[in-house]
Design a protein around this motif. Structure first.
Motif, PDB file in Angstrom:
ATOM      1  N   ASP A   1      12.689  12.542  -2.772  1.00 24.21           N
ATOM      2  CA  ASP A   1      11.537  12.848  -3.620  1.00 24.21           C
ATOM      3  C   ASP A   1      10.733  11.569  -3.815  1.00 24.21           C
ATOM      4  N   PHE A   2       9.563  11.484  -3.178  1.00 30.68           N
ATOM      5  CA  PHE A   2       8.754  10.260  -3.221  1.00 30.68           C
ATOM      6  C   PHE A   2       8.311   9.926  -4.641  1.00 30.68           C
ATOM      7  N   ASP A   3       7.925  10.933  -5.428  1.00 33.09           N
ATOM      8  CA  ASP A   3       7.487  10.669  -6.800  1.00 33.09           C
ATOM      9  C   ASP A   3       8.622  10.083  -7.640  1.00 33.09           C
TER      10      ASP A   3
ATOM     11  N   SER B   1       6.718   4.952   3.661  1.00 33.40           N
ATOM     12  CA  SER B   1       7.566   4.676   4.821  1.00 33.40           C
ATOM     13  C   SER B   1       8.895   4.057   4.390  1.00 33.40           C
ATOM     14  N   ILE B   2       8.840   3.133   3.441  1.00 35.72           N
ATOM     15  CA  ILE B   2      10.070   2.517   2.917  1.00 35.72           C
ATOM     16  C   ILE B   2      10.954   3.588   2.287  1.00 35.72           C
ATOM     17  N   ALA B   3      10.355   4.469   1.500  1.00 42.04           N
ATOM     18  CA  ALA B   3      11.114   5.538   0.845  1.00 42.04           C
ATOM     19  C   ALA B   3      11.793   6.432   1.884  1.00 42.04           C
ATOM     20  N   GLU B   4      11.067   6.796   2.934  1.00 41.90           N
ATOM     21  CA  GLU B   4      11.643   7.647   3.978  1.00 41.90           C
ATOM     22  C   GLU B   4      12.799   6.952   4.683  1.00 41.90           C
ATOM     23  N   GLN B   5      12.613   5.666   5.024  1.00 46.98           N
ATOM     24  CA  GLN B   5      13.678   4.927   5.702  1.00 46.98           C
ATOM     25  C   GLN B   5      14.903   4.759   4.812  1.00 46.98           C
ATOM     26  N   ALA B   6      14.658   4.661   3.498  1.00 49.04           N
ATOM     27  CA  ALA B   6      15.757   4.486   2.548  1.00 49.04           C
ATOM     28  C   ALA B   6      16.476   5.797   2.260  1.00 49.04           C
ATOM     29  N   GLY B   7      15.894   6.909   2.711  1.00 52.31           N
ATOM     30  CA  GLY B   7      16.539   8.201   2.514  1.00 52.31           C
ATOM     31  C   GLY B   7      16.136   8.906   1.227  1.00 52.31           C
ATOM     32  N   ALA B   8      15.037   8.471   0.589  1.00 53.30           N
ATOM     33  CA  ALA B   8      14.578   9.121  -0.642  1.00 53.30           C
ATOM     34  C   ALA B   8      14.156  10.553  -0.327  1.00 53.30           C
TER      35      ALA B   8
ATOM     36  N   ASN C   1       0.838  -1.207   0.000  1.00 51.31           N
ATOM     37  CA  ASN C   1       0.000   0.000   0.000  1.00 51.31           C
ATOM     38  C   ASN C   1       0.871   1.253   0.000  1.00 51.31           C
ATOM     39  N   MET C   2       0.266   2.362  -0.401  1.00 46.85           N
ATOM     40  CA  MET C   2       1.010   3.607  -0.594  1.00 46.85           C
ATOM     41  C   MET C   2       1.651   4.101   0.697  1.00 46.85           C
ATOM     42  N   GLY C   3       0.984   3.945   1.829  1.00 42.05           N
ATOM     43  CA  GLY C   3       1.568   4.375   3.099  1.00 42.05           C
ATOM     44  C   GLY C   3       2.822   3.592   3.441  1.00 42.05           C
ATOM     45  N   THR C   4       2.794   2.281   3.201  1.00 41.19           N
ATOM     46  CA  THR C   4       3.969   1.446   3.444  1.00 41.19           C
ATOM     47  C   THR C   4       5.099   1.827   2.499  1.00 41.19           C
ATOM     48  N   LEU C   5       4.756   2.059   1.235  1.00 41.92           N
ATOM     49  CA  LEU C   5       5.767   2.448   0.253  1.00 41.92           C
ATOM     50  C   LEU C   5       6.405   3.789   0.637  1.00 41.92           C
TER      51      LEU C   5
END
Length: 70
Positions: free
Chosen positions: A58-60, A49-56, A43-47
């Protein structure tokens, strides 16, 4: 683990891949560990969260990279 600046599969914990990033020697960041669910869909919320933890930053762009690298 190879210090190549990319996330490497560290281990599996239940239905999650635990990915680890070791920064290159000239990088000023600490190592990161990111759990990623091993599901066909996330789901988008999990994705997000993964992006934030990975240091992304820009989410898009993170989502666009995933689509390009499926």
């Amino acid at each position: 683990m190879v210090n190549s600046g990319i996330y490497e599969w560290d281990r599996t914990n239940g239905d999650h891949a635990i990915l680890r990033w070791e920064p290159p020697a000239d990088h000023d960041s600490d190592a990161r560990t990111v759990p990623v669910p091993l599901h066909d869909e996330v789901n988008m919320g999990t994705l997000r969260s993964i992006a934030e933890q990975a240091g992304a930053k820009d989410f898009d762009e993170f989502c666009a990279w995933i689509k390009r690298n499926r």
